[in-house]
Design an enzyme around this catalytic site. Sequence first.
Site, PDB file in Angstrom:
ATOM      1  N   SER A   1     -40.348  11.659 -36.955  1.00  0.00           N
ATOM      2  CA  SER A   1     -40.139  10.347 -36.323  1.00  0.00           C
ATOM      3  C   SER A   1     -38.660   9.977 -36.290  1.00  0.00           C
ATOM      4  CB  SER A   1     -40.933   9.256 -37.061  1.00  0.00           C
ATOM      5  OG  SER A   1     -42.304   9.547 -37.090  1.00  0.00           O
TER       6      SER A   1
ATOM      7  N   GLY B   1     -43.643   7.456 -34.177  1.00  0.00           N
ATOM      8  CA  GLY B   1     -44.483   8.533 -33.669  1.00  0.00           C
ATOM      9  C   GLY B   1     -45.594   8.965 -34.595  1.00  0.00           C
ATOM     10  N   GLU B   2     -45.307   9.089 -35.889  1.00  0.00           N
ATOM     11  CA  GLU B   2     -46.304   9.608 -36.832  1.00  0.00           C
ATOM     12  C   GLU B   2     -47.130   8.518 -37.500  1.00  0.00           C
ATOM     13  OE1 GLU B   2     -44.438  13.360 -38.913  1.00  0.00           O
ATOM     14  OE2 GLU B   2     -43.000  11.726 -38.824  1.00  0.00           O
ATOM     15  N   LEU B   3     -46.524   7.390 -37.740  1.00  0.00           N
ATOM     16  CA  LEU B   3     -47.106   6.340 -38.566  1.00  0.00           C
ATOM     17  C   LEU B   3     -48.540   5.944 -38.194  1.00  0.00           C
ATOM     18  CD1 LEU B   3     -46.603   4.184 -40.817  1.00  0.00           C
ATOM     19  CD2 LEU B   3     -45.664   2.724 -39.007  1.00  0.00           C
TER      20      LEU B   3
ATOM     21  N   SER C   1     -51.136   7.350 -36.985  1.00  0.00           N
ATOM     22  CA  SER C   1     -52.256   8.264 -37.220  1.00  0.00           C
ATOM     23  C   SER C   1     -52.608   8.385 -38.692  1.00  0.00           C
ATOM     24  CB  SER C   1     -51.921   9.655 -36.669  1.00  0.00           C
ATOM     25  OG  SER C   1     -50.827  10.228 -37.368  1.00  0.00           O
TER      26      SER C   1
END
Length: 929
Positions: free
Chosen positions: A692, A893-895, A897
């Site tokens: 991210s 971007g990752e957070l 999920s």
Amino acid sequence: MRLRVNGIDYELSIEPETSLADVLRYELGLTGTKIGCGDGQCGACVVLLDGRPVRSCIWPAHRAEGKDVLTIEGLAASWGDPEELHPLQRAFVDHGTVQCGFCSPGMIMSATGLWNRLVDSGQAPTEEAIKRALARNACRCTGYASILRAVQSAIHEYRTGEPLPPLEVETTEPLQVIGHSYPRPDAVAKVTGAARFADDYAFPEMLYGATLRAAHPHAHIRSIDTSEAIAIDGVHAVLTHRDVPGQNRHGLVIDDWPVLCDDKVRYLGDAVAIVAADTAEIANEALALIEVAYEPMPTVASAEEARDPRAAIVHEERADGNLLEHIKVRHGDVEVGFAHADVIVDHEYRTPAYDHMFMEPECSIAVPAGYDDAHQKLTIYVGSQIPYADRDQTAAALGLPADQMRVIGTLIGGGFGGKEDIMGQIHAALLAQATGRPVKILYDRAESLLAHPKRHATVVRIRTGAKADGRLVAVQAELIGDAGAYASLSTKVLKRATTHATGPYDIPHAKVDCYAMYTNNPPGGAFRGFGVTQSAFAVESNMDILAQELGIDPLELRRMNALRVGGTTATGQVLRESVGLLDCIAWVEERIKALSGTDNREDTGVLTAWGVAAAYKNTGFGGGAPDAAEAEVEVTPEGTAHVRISSADLGQGLTTVLAQIAAEVFGLPFQQAQVLLSDTDLTPDGGPTTGSRQTFVSGNAARHAAEGLRQRMTLVAAERWDMPPDDIRFEDGQVLAAPRSGGRSEHAAPFGDVVQWLIDEGQETRLRYRYHAPETKPLGEGGDMHFAFGFSAQAAQVAVDLDSGEVRVLRVVAAADGGRALNPQAFLGQVEGGIVMGIGTALTEEYVLEDGIPGTRRWKDYRIPLIGDMPTIDVHLAEHPTSTGPYGAKGVGELPSIPTAPAICNAIYNATGVRVYTLPVKPGDLVKG
């Protein structure tokens, strides 16, 4: 045969078994039709046949004779003006539906089939009818919510003349450009079929490469005989490890992965030999004739087995047996902490390997040096998350200086971490160098599933201790991670799993140990969430169990212990700013209350309940690793700004964000900022698209470069107008001079004119800036291990059928603090997409392995969520800006999920009383009685 495509008649000679997709793509050059699975499962290849959607990858071309074929390239003209977008195409652009864009053509064509029925009947389809029409079209990026909104908008426009407005989310007051929603600059190309991914490129005299994979998960190689393969007519090269001129090991952290196996094979995806031939069919025929003599060895089938002293050794040259790394977190004294605990919860959790299932299978095309004027260096076309790393690893294998190679990043049809490692790039380059001709290596879905790294399978044993009032006092955890056959990014991923294994909570005492183990399974690599997905499942499940034992509301328990400004992480980092977890929890709690009673199902035998979870995720590399990006910005007399950086856009929206940053700095309209990514000859190194980090690190590089150029322009304008530099402003494409005390502008000139003044004075109109992220400390040294964190809280409402065990996620409410949302629509898309990916993590997805042999071999063996699995999603942007990020952004971007799976599992427990300890949820475990 005669074929009519997009209103044009063609006469072709084809083989009887040729698919319609192959004719469209490789005979007619209509590459807007994509192939994602090759089995008619994913829907990327949908075209219309006499107005009806068909899956062209499995549709025999001869069955299209005498029928009208419509592809995405002909859609606009079929509706009216070919220069204008079809309403569906326009809606996909306007509603932010286009992310990676690989699925968009097939999705739009399936929606067009429904559209045609609407035109014929004059009736408005319901939401369920739209979902039925798109039921077998897969998307890995969007979470389907924006797709549904786009189709509804297009239909509404057809019926009323007005489209529906894009969904808006509440954000902080926007600036001139920052904080506004803009569509991706490449969105129109992606919805019209003009966008080119790696397999959409072709070169004269291009050969086709193929790879011989291992016959055993673990075996010594005794001999390799290629004599029969090279004798086949149409085969131009057959290469083995003996033909690798440079280094026969590569890797992102440790060089332990063979280019072509020499001593042994360590998983079934290992490459033993490669072939280049006139056609893909001839290449595969040659593979079958390569004779390899193996001496099979015992398989190391799991990380737990790898720790057994009696297990076979995967890498004999290593001194630590199968241990890749032992990762440790020590904070306070856990013995003291547990001695003060009134309640201790101790459980074991298991997560399997997961596949990224990006829509676009891997493809690399290598063009030899001197092939034509455009290719003076050996050049690789590939959709990669790390172009410079691809270049350097390939150059090392070929024995070339890195500057004699070029990597051109094509559009990427999804990645999620799965396109960081080398997959075909080196092999294509070796074959191009050996043959003197361009070589394409394209994986089908089966080869992609077999070869590329997966999300790490883990076993997590975690003890959580708390006082009677709910205050957490200690956490102790042991993680065992399956690193697979090669290191890939296991040391980095599992370090994140370890450092985040106490959750987003302020806990005085923690002890966490993680053992990354080599096995004979596919390598464990980067995957959205980067290890935190696995540990969060354990952490958040234990938190709910603890809440139940203490009689405390689960959200209240999280609020009591939440990290906040002044709090300390398990690695000893004191958080000084930008900690939005409390806001996230508060919003989720209020939203659940507002929805109370509105979504309950009363089906017989179906139970519903809510479950909650929280999460945090670092931005950037951290851990003392240098984290930098270099950007080049250029301004032109035409009034445009150009940003160049090698960083990859996987669909997350980096291109848009960089354009917004440049436009904001220069006071330009968004459309006057352009971005070029991922060309190692034309763009400076922005580092990997992972962690991210891109909005923060590459965004800062672009901002500083732009600000440096703006300062040059400011000084030129100030001198020409004899005004103080502080009085110069950049607004709406103009450069203005006005006293800071107020009043009307005394001077004004178009932006491009001021650029020309720079040129007239002999000054550079371009500037490079290398941005270094704030310093971090290695694990164990205390201080700031990371320069920023994102925070999230989610609640999921599930319905569980007690007869079948089927779980349906009805609604997810999600709050995310990723700092300032530079593009709210793109931010929303990341959250929605992450949530639906998290649903797959919880309920449907698993890369099945047994004794090193995959049971997941084709698309149909791996069930990603489809539009019918999409819940109602409510999103809140809890913007807590960070002072060091570009305009306050951190990254998202990752957070989103990460907390979804534990929220779902906690909801399942609240509905049924059955606690889930192993993912994915097995319906049989939930069946009544």
